[in-house]
Enzyme design. Structure first.
Site, PDB file in Angstrom:
ATOM      1  N   MET A  92      40.006   0.498   7.047  1.00 35.00           N
ATOM      2  CA  MET A  92      40.338  -0.859   7.480  1.00 35.00           C
ATOM      3  C   MET A  92      40.569  -0.970   8.994  1.00 35.00           C
ATOM      4  SD  MET A  92      39.802  -2.117   4.626  1.00 35.00           S
ATOM      5  CE  MET A  92      40.380  -3.789   4.357  1.00 35.00           C
ATOM      6  N   LEU A  95      35.502  -0.425  14.212  1.00 33.72           N
ATOM      7  CA  LEU A  95      35.069   0.628  15.144  1.00 33.72           C
ATOM      8  C   LEU A  95      34.451  -0.007  16.393  1.00 33.72           C
ATOM      9  CD1 LEU A  95      33.530   2.817  12.335  1.00 33.72           C
ATOM     10  CD2 LEU A  95      35.571   3.398  13.675  1.00 33.72           C
ATOM     11  N   HIS A 111      31.297  -3.176   1.284  1.00 38.54           N
ATOM     12  CA  HIS A 111      32.070  -4.401   1.493  1.00 38.54           C
ATOM     13  C   HIS A 111      32.128  -5.175   0.170  1.00 38.54           C
ATOM     14  CE1 HIS A 111      33.789  -7.760   3.660  1.00 38.54           C
ATOM     15  NE2 HIS A 111      32.984  -8.542   2.952  1.00 38.54           N
TER      16      HIS A 111
HETATM   17  C1  GAR Z   1      37.070  -1.624  -1.641  1.00 39.72           C
HETATM   18  O1  GAR Z   1      37.017  -2.741  -2.495  1.00 39.72           O
HETATM   19  C2  GAR Z   1      36.135  -1.796  -0.469  1.00 39.72           C
HETATM   20  O2  GAR Z   1      34.980  -2.506  -0.798  1.00 39.72           O
HETATM   21  C3  GAR Z   1      36.997  -2.593   0.470  1.00 39.72           C
HETATM   22  O3  GAR Z   1      38.278  -2.043   0.356  1.00 39.72           O
HETATM   23  C4  GAR Z   1      38.433  -1.517  -0.957  1.00 39.72           C
HETATM   24  C5  GAR Z   1      38.889  -0.084  -0.834  1.00 39.72           C
HETATM   25  O4  GAR Z   1      39.204   0.440  -2.084  1.00 39.72           O
HETATM   26  N1  GAR Z   1      36.512  -2.509   1.806  1.00 39.72           N
HETATM   27  C6  GAR Z   1      36.638  -3.478   2.709  1.00 39.72           C
HETATM   28  O5  GAR Z   1      37.199  -4.529   2.465  1.00 39.72           O
HETATM   29  C7  GAR Z   1      36.019  -3.171   4.057  1.00 39.72           C
HETATM   30  N2  GAR Z   1      35.927  -4.341   4.840  1.00 39.72           N
HETATM   31  P1  GAR Z   1      39.243   2.003  -2.299  1.00 39.72           P
HETATM   32  O6  GAR Z   1      40.168   2.567  -1.224  1.00 39.72           O
HETATM   33  O7  GAR Z   1      39.838   2.180  -3.664  1.00 39.72           O
HETATM   34  O8  GAR Z   1      37.858   2.530  -2.194  1.00 39.72           O
END
Ligand code: GAR
Length: 224
Positions: A92, A95, A111
């Site tokens: 999160m 970069l 995403h």
């Molecule tokens: C996931 O749903 C991913 O798609 C999202 O964060 C979550 C992480 O879950 N990513 C974003 O929002 C990036 N902008 P995880 O740590 O269990 O994989």
């Protein structure tokens, strides 16, 4: 087959990371060599360690807005582990363009929306508020624009009338866990090229099914 040395960058739970670690057996073209978190309290670190993957923490908070310094510390970890390819798995932090350019073509992200709809945060709440009937997730090559970059693969799920943010997030997440290991496989196997901003993957089948939601009555579906 020479496996690509893979780093997974996380900030939290790490369920996508875990899905990739589970998929990455000896025949998988990427070898997880490092899980790197920008937070020491990321739950995914323990999951990675339990699977025997090296972990490292570069606390973004310690760098207080010094993104270049933060990324230099990350680059040192990546270099130490001989990393060749990076997946962002719930990482999160945005970069810098310099970092992204250095890793161009070797850096992918997942995403939780059907990009280009709903870039940014709170994608499931925004999908519900917008009333879309289909939602999903996207794996894309990372370019300098946030949540932009050539799309490798997408998975779509229906949005149900009774959905809450949590129920919709869970339905999308189950697809993320299938989609991300597959997309990373193609990239690591050298089967992705980019032409005019679009990613082309060699040797894949396109799904020839459609997802309609709500479902029309059978009598209204044309029989081809
Ligand atoms: C996931 O749903 C991913 O798609 C999202 O964060 C979550 C992480 O879950 N990513 C974003 O929002 C990036 N902008 P995880 O740590 O269990 O994989």
């Amino acid at each position: 087959m020479k496996r690509k040395r893979l780093a997974l960058l996380i900030s939290g739970r790490g369920s996508n990371m875990a899905a990739i670690l589970a998929a990455a057996g000896p025949d998988y073209p990427a070898e997880p060599v490092l899980v790197l978190s920008n937070r020491a309290d990321a739950a995914g670190l323990e999951v990675a360690a339990a699977r025997g993957v090296a972990t490292a923490v570069v606390e973004s908070r310690a760098f207080k807005g010094d993104r270049t310094g933060f990324e230099a510390a990350m680059e040192a970890e990546l270099a130490q582990h001989g990393v060749e390819i990076i997946t962002l798995a719930g990482f999160m932090r945005v970069l810098t363009p310099d970092f992204v350019r250095r890793w161009e073509g070797r850096l992918i992200n997942i995403h939780p929306s059907l990009l280009p709809a709903f870039p940014g945060l709170d994608t499931h709440a925004r999908a519900l508020a917008a009333g879309v009937r289909l939602h999903g997730c996207t794996v894309h090559l990372v370019t300098t624009g946030v949540d932009e970059g050539p799309i490798l693969a997408q998975a779509a799920v229906p949005v149900l009338p009774e959905d809450t943010e949590a129920s919709l997030a869970a339905r999308v997440l189950a697809e993320e866990h299938k989609l991300y290991p597959a997309a990373l496989y193609w990239l690591a196997a050298g089967r992705v090229r980019v032409e005019a901003g679009r990613a082309i993957i060699t040797g894949v089948d396109s799904a020839r099914v459609s997802l309609l939601n709500p479902l029309p009555r059978a009598a209204l579906l044309s029989k081809q």
